[in-house]
Design a protein around this motif. Structure first.
Motif, mmCIF file in Angstrom:
data_model
loop_
_atom_site.group_PDB
_atom_site.id
_atom_site.type_symbol
_atom_site.label_atom_id
_atom_site.label_comp_id
_atom_site.label_asym_id
_atom_site.label_seq_id
_atom_site.Cartn_x
_atom_site.Cartn_y
_atom_site.Cartn_z
ATOM 1 N N THR A 316 -14.600 47.589 26.735
ATOM 2 C CA THR A 316 -15.999 47.713 26.907
ATOM 3 C C THR A 316 -16.836 47.218 25.656
ATOM 4 N N ASP A 322 -20.139 45.796 31.856
ATOM 5 C CA ASP A 322 -20.342 45.292 33.331
ATOM 6 C C ASP A 322 -19.003 44.426 33.647
ATOM 7 N N ARG A 323 -18.344 44.116 32.490
ATOM 8 C CA ARG A 323 -17.126 43.419 32.965
ATOM 9 C C ARG A 323 -15.815 44.118 32.946
ATOM 10 N N VAL A 325 -14.019 46.704 35.026
ATOM 11 C CA VAL A 325 -14.072 47.284 36.505
ATOM 12 C C VAL A 325 -13.125 48.183 36.954
#
Ligand code: NI
Length: 394
Positions: A316, A322-323, A325
């Motif tokens: 993170t 957001d990438r 997951v």
């Protein structure tokens, strides 16, 4: 700028070198446990940096960075597959019938990259990082089991083991991970159904291994579906049938092959017993002989909650929340599972699909072609994870 961002920036500066490593490895793929040139290449890279290293599991290499405890392991698998490459790349395989179609060239290049990054900060490392270049992931018994049978992970005993795999289902820059079981336990199965064989017009004079095998296939599918908790993933796939050669002959033998996969070790053992019993019973019911041969494969790969959370935080900080997951577990097999049975371990998936594309050929496909822009990300992530783990897994 965070340490993670700094490592990524430095890795991006080293992109050309990472590509060079990856392309050399891609040109020179070698099958499991025969990674002689690959191993020599790795040893040469480590020697150039004056990193002490030794051989493990025949063609594997383990390098040592830093000193003292704690100790964490970064693992990359180095072997290729018996596949004829069809990528048309200028640096395509020069070894006929052999290809890096599972991205282990990327894994190896990224660990060489992480080695460089960590080497630049060797004096600051609060412990030891073992750089484990492991042979034979693609072939039973799995290089990991041989590494664990040696003494390289005994003194010092690792506090955590980390590894990654390229993942064509995600774009470059994305990372998928999950705690708990993510890959399956696997067993390779092969059956022989035998009878005297005879004239197709006189079935009453022989047992019929074709009918027996057909009956067994249907029975085995019911056996699995009716004896498994529906909330527990498991699958039996019969993947090969061979027998017979003429329309007027009942053959004397039919062979079946298949694979059993599950996340649950006790259930796995129970299911294998059921299959053995069913093989004998179905054969008896049809008046034929049958044998089942079981080649035990890898155990389930279970990610440690704490190690996985560490990777999630580092990833993170490096590429943004957001990438990073969640990974949806699959019934694939991976011999990293052996480390996860012995040590706190985390294994993540690194996106390698070109962002301009929606999809790409999958793992083990002759046109598999991962995007090299993932190389610096994977290298930086390995380095940052190891560094952070030395601070936390004390
Ligand atoms: Ni692989």
């Amino acid at each position: 700028m965070s340490r993670e961002e700094q490592l990524l920036q430095r890795a991006l500066e080293l992109s050309a070198l990472l590509e060079q490593h990856r392309r050399w490895l891609h040109r020179h793929p070698e099958l499991s446990f025969r990674e002689y040139q690959t191993s020599a290449y790795i040893r040469q890279c480590l020697s150039q940096l004056a990193i002490p290293h030794r051989t493990v599991a025949g063609t594997g290499v383990v390098g040592t960075l830093g000193h003292g405890e704690p100790c964490v392991v970064l693992r990359a698998d180095i072997d290729a597959l018996p596949i004829t490459e069809q990528t048309g790349l200028p640096f395509a395989s020069e070894h006929p019938g052999c290809m890096h179609a599972c991205g282990h060239d990327m894994h190896t290049a990224m660990l060489l990259g992480a080695t460089l990054l960590l080497h630049e900060h060797a004096a600051a490392l609060p412990g030891t990082v073992l750089l484990l270049f492991q042979p034979g992931e693609e072939q039973l018994p799995g290089g990991a089991s041989l590494v664990l049978a040696s003494d390289v992970l005994e003194h010092p005993r690792p506090s955590a083991v980390f590894g990654q795999h390229v993942f064509p289902n995600l774009p470059v820059g994305a990372i998928a991970l999950a705690a708990g079981p993510i890959f399956a336990a696997t067993d390779e199965l092969s059956w022989h159904f035998r009878a005297a064989g005879g004239h197709a017009a006189q079935p009453h004079l022989t047992g019929d291994p074709i009918v027996a095998a057909a009956s067994f296939i249907c029975h085995a599918q019911t056996l699995i579906s009716r004896n498994r908790d529906p909330l527990m993933p498991a699958v039996l796939s019969i993947t090969a049938i061979q027998g017979g050669s003429a329309p007027n002959v009942i053959p004397s033998e039919v062979q079946l092959q298949g694979t059993l996969r599950s996340f649950d070790q006790p259930w796995r053992q129970q299911a294998l017993q059921w299959l053995e019993q069913a093989t004998a019973h179905v054969a008896a019911a049809h008046g034929v002989q049958a044998t089942l041969e079981i080649r035990s494969g890898y155990p389930p790969l279970v990610n440690d909650a704490r190690a996985t959370e560490l990777v999630r935080q580092v990833a993170t900080a490096m590429v943004g929340a957001d990438r990073v997951v969640p990974f949806q577990p699959v019934l694939w097999a991976e011999d990293f599972a052996y480390y996860s049975q012995r040590f706190p371990a985390a294994f993540w998936l690194l996106g390698v699909c070109p962002p301009e594309q929606q999809t790409m050929p999958g793992l083990h496909h002759p046109s598999f072609c991962p995007d090299e822009r993932a190389l610096p990300i994977g290298a930086a992530l390995l380095a940052a994870v190891a560094w952070r783990a030395l601070e936390i897994f004390r």
